[in-house]
Motif scaffolding. Structure first.
Motif, PDB file in Angstrom:
ATOM      1  N   ASN A 132     -74.245  75.402  28.189  1.00 23.56           N
ATOM      2  CA  ASN A 132     -73.871  74.112  28.208  1.00 23.56           C
ATOM      3  C   ASN A 132     -74.246  73.572  26.901  1.00 23.56           C
ATOM      4  O   ASN A 132     -74.968  72.682  26.794  1.00 23.56           O
ATOM      5  CB  ASN A 132     -74.687  73.354  29.362  1.00 23.56           C
ATOM      6  CG  ASN A 132     -74.092  73.678  30.715  1.00 23.56           C
ATOM      7  OD1 ASN A 132     -73.074  73.516  31.498  1.00 23.56           O
ATOM      8  ND2 ASN A 132     -75.088  74.694  31.253  1.00 23.56           N
TER       9      ASN A 132
ATOM     10  N   HIS B 116     -79.973  77.227  30.963  1.00 28.02           N
ATOM     11  CA  HIS B 116     -78.902  75.927  31.077  1.00 28.02           C
ATOM     12  C   HIS B 116     -78.270  75.612  29.752  1.00 28.02           C
ATOM     13  O   HIS B 116     -77.047  75.572  29.769  1.00 28.02           O
ATOM     14  CB  HIS B 116     -79.665  74.740  31.643  1.00 28.02           C
ATOM     15  CG  HIS B 116     -78.773  73.637  31.952  1.00 28.02           C
ATOM     16  ND1 HIS B 116     -77.919  73.408  32.789  1.00 28.02           N
ATOM     17  CD2 HIS B 116     -78.478  72.482  31.030  1.00 28.02           C
ATOM     18  CE1 HIS B 116     -77.125  72.367  32.916  1.00 28.02           C
ATOM     19  NE2 HIS B 116     -77.624  71.784  31.714  1.00 28.02           N
TER      20      HIS B 116
ATOM     21  N   ALA C 273     -73.172  69.785  26.239  1.00 26.18           N
ATOM     22  CA  ALA C 273     -73.519  68.687  27.271  1.00 26.18           C
ATOM     23  C   ALA C 273     -74.236  67.686  26.727  1.00 26.18           C
ATOM     24  O   ALA C 273     -75.245  67.641  26.038  1.00 26.18           O
ATOM     25  CB  ALA C 273     -74.241  69.645  28.389  1.00 26.18           C
TER      26      ALA C 273
ATOM     27  N   TYR D  30     -72.116  80.744  43.073  1.00 29.15           N
ATOM     28  CA  TYR D  30     -71.650  79.572  42.411  1.00 29.15           C
ATOM     29  C   TYR D  30     -71.253  79.701  41.020  1.00 29.15           C
ATOM     30  O   TYR D  30     -70.572  79.140  40.365  1.00 29.15           O
ATOM     31  CB  TYR D  30     -72.651  78.388  43.050  1.00 29.15           C
ATOM     32  CG  TYR D  30     -72.347  77.834  44.280  1.00 29.15           C
ATOM     33  CD1 TYR D  30     -71.356  77.195  44.696  1.00 29.15           C
ATOM     34  CD2 TYR D  30     -73.434  78.096  45.474  1.00 29.15           C
ATOM     35  CE1 TYR D  30     -71.087  76.856  46.123  1.00 29.15           C
ATOM     36  CE2 TYR D  30     -73.468  77.878  46.383  1.00 29.15           C
ATOM     37  CZ  TYR D  30     -72.183  77.139  46.781  1.00 29.15           C
ATOM     38  OH  TYR D  30     -72.011  76.811  47.998  1.00 29.15           O
TER      39      TYR D  30
ATOM     40  N   TRP E 216     -76.941  75.653  38.005  1.00 35.72           N
ATOM     41  CA  TRP E 216     -77.116  77.213  38.438  1.00 35.72           C
ATOM     42  C   TRP E 216     -77.743  78.078  37.500  1.00 35.72           C
ATOM     43  O   TRP E 216     -78.469  78.882  37.790  1.00 35.72           O
ATOM     44  CB  TRP E 216     -75.708  77.592  38.853  1.00 35.72           C
ATOM     45  CG  TRP E 216     -75.164  76.678  39.994  1.00 35.72           C
ATOM     46  CD1 TRP E 216     -73.844  76.036  39.526  1.00 35.72           C
ATOM     47  CD2 TRP E 216     -75.170  76.276  41.308  1.00 35.72           C
ATOM     48  NE1 TRP E 216     -73.380  75.288  40.562  1.00 35.72           N
ATOM     49  CE2 TRP E 216     -74.225  75.645  41.487  1.00 35.72           C
ATOM     50  CE3 TRP E 216     -76.327  76.669  42.102  1.00 35.72           C
ATOM     51  CZ2 TRP E 216     -74.106  75.078  43.062  1.00 35.72           C
ATOM     52  CZ3 TRP E 216     -76.012  76.499  43.526  1.00 35.72           C
ATOM     53  CH2 TRP E 216     -75.272  75.467  43.804  1.00 35.72           C
TER      54      TRP E 216
ATOM     55  N   GLY F 282     -67.449  79.306  39.417  1.00 36.98           N
ATOM     56  CA  GLY F 282     -67.336  78.339  38.300  1.00 36.98           C
ATOM     57  C   GLY F 282     -67.434  77.119  39.173  1.00 36.98           C
ATOM     58  O   GLY F 282     -66.488  75.995  38.744  1.00 36.98           O
ATOM     59  N   SER F 283     -68.474  76.747  40.117  1.00 37.39           N
ATOM     60  CA  SER F 283     -68.582  75.524  40.730  1.00 37.39           C
ATOM     61  C   SER F 283     -68.804  74.306  40.072  1.00 37.39           C
ATOM     62  O   SER F 283     -69.478  74.362  38.831  1.00 37.39           O
ATOM     63  CB  SER F 283     -69.964  75.500  41.565  1.00 37.39           C
ATOM     64  OG  SER F 283     -70.088  74.606  42.400  1.00 37.39           O
ATOM     65  N   THR F 284     -68.306  73.292  40.315  1.00 35.81           N
ATOM     66  CA  THR F 284     -68.162  72.067  39.437  1.00 35.81           C
ATOM     67  C   THR F 284     -69.144  71.099  40.049  1.00 35.81           C
ATOM     68  O   THR F 284     -69.296  70.127  39.689  1.00 35.81           O
ATOM     69  CB  THR F 284     -66.798  71.377  39.493  1.00 35.81           C
ATOM     70  OG1 THR F 284     -66.406  71.267  40.701  1.00 35.81           O
ATOM     71  CG2 THR F 284     -65.770  72.217  38.712  1.00 35.81           C
ATOM     72  N   GLU F 285     -70.125  71.680  40.982  1.00 31.64           N
ATOM     73  CA  GLU F 285     -71.005  70.780  41.498  1.00 31.64           C
ATOM     74  C   GLU F 285     -72.122  70.406  40.461  1.00 31.64           C
ATOM     75  O   GLU F 285     -72.263  71.092  39.506  1.00 31.64           O
ATOM     76  CB  GLU F 285     -71.554  71.275  42.580  1.00 31.64           C
ATOM     77  CG  GLU F 285     -70.882  71.544  43.937  1.00 31.64           C
ATOM     78  CD  GLU F 285     -71.848  71.811  45.044  1.00 31.64           C
ATOM     79  OE1 GLU F 285     -72.942  71.794  45.476  1.00 31.64           O
ATOM     80  OE2 GLU F 285     -71.037  73.044  45.782  1.00 31.64           O
ATOM     81  N   SER F 286     -72.683  69.239  40.732  1.00 30.43           N
ATOM     82  CA  SER F 286     -73.646  68.854  39.498  1.00 30.43           C
ATOM     83  C   SER F 286     -75.210  69.374  39.821  1.00 30.43           C
ATOM     84  O   SER F 286     -76.350  68.840  40.036  1.00 30.43           O
ATOM     85  CB  SER F 286     -73.887  67.530  39.560  1.00 30.43           C
ATOM     86  OG  SER F 286     -74.417  67.119  40.818  1.00 30.43           O
TER      87      SER F 286
END
Length: 227
Positions: A128, A124, A131, A188, A199, A192-196
């Motif tokens: 990120n 992750h 992040a 996903y 993935w 490029g899913s923007t869900e929180s």
């Protein structure tokens, strides 16, 4: 689209999966402590003990001075956002964890679970790097358990609650059920899913589980079993 209910894969080497149930108990207890906190304190706990990439990378000071930066690579896996988040992870761990503990032994399974959590968090973080929000949840570690299961017991039957017209329980090979799950994670990521949803943590844990299972399983446990 589906919800796993149970598998038909008996234990062969251990009498009781102490570590699996122990991990479930500790995780649930941690969430019970979270759940009684006021909203502000609940959010602060996720910041203090969740995995924040810029903190682990030492770009921002650790919120809890006595906690080493790297420690959150483990502690994050015992925190959850809500009851649905917790129960879904514990369901998957309950269904698949006992057989992986059986295949590895208690001590090696505990090490396996924690390493999967760490590698899921690192995956992750790799995607990120800057992040500043906390990663929480056992899903990366549980994904590692699922990765081990698809390698060791792909032919075991898993009863899933599938919603076709009405929800009905269907027995399907673990390979197809877990294969569909990982394909969903890849889908996903690609779009490029923007869900929180983390993935990459799921995929990192899953791949780690496959790799580690090959070396940590008992000699008498074969690959591609579960028939």
């Amino acid at each position: 689209m589906f919800l796993p209910l149970h598998d038909t894969n008996p234990l062969r080497h251990v009498r009781f999966p102490y570590v699996t149930y122990g991990l479930m108990a500790v995780t649930i207890i941690c969430f019970l402590f979270q759940s009684v906190l006021p909203p502000a304190a609940f959010d602060q706990a996720t910041i203090d003990f969740g995995m924040i990439p810029i903190v682990v990378r030492n770009l921002y000071p650790q919120p809890v001075p006595w906690l080493p930066d790297w420690a959150t690579l483990v502690t994050y896996a015992f925190l959850h956002a809500d009851w649905l988040h917790l129960l879904s992870n514990m369901l998957f761990l309950w269904i698949f964890g006992d057989n992986i503990e059986d295949a590895m032994g208690h001590v090696r399974f505990l090490a396996f679970y924690l390493i999967c959590a760490i590698c899921a968090a690192l995956a992750h973080m790799a995607f990120n790097l800057d992040a500043n929000g906390p990663l929480i949840g056992a899903s990366g570690a549980v994904a590692g358990v699922m990765g081990a299961y698809i390698l060791l017991f792909p032919h075991a039957r898993v009863f899933v609650l599938a919603r076709i017209i009405i929800p009905i329980p269907l027995p399907v090979p673990a390979f197809w059920m877990l294969g569909f799950w990982v394909a969903t994670q890849l889908f996903y990521v690609v779009i490029g899913s923007t869900e929180s949803v983390a993935w990459w943590a799921h995929l990192g844990g899953f791949v780690t589980g496959i790799i580690l299972a090959a070396g940590l399983k008992r000699r008498e446990v074969v690959f591609w079993g579960g028939r």
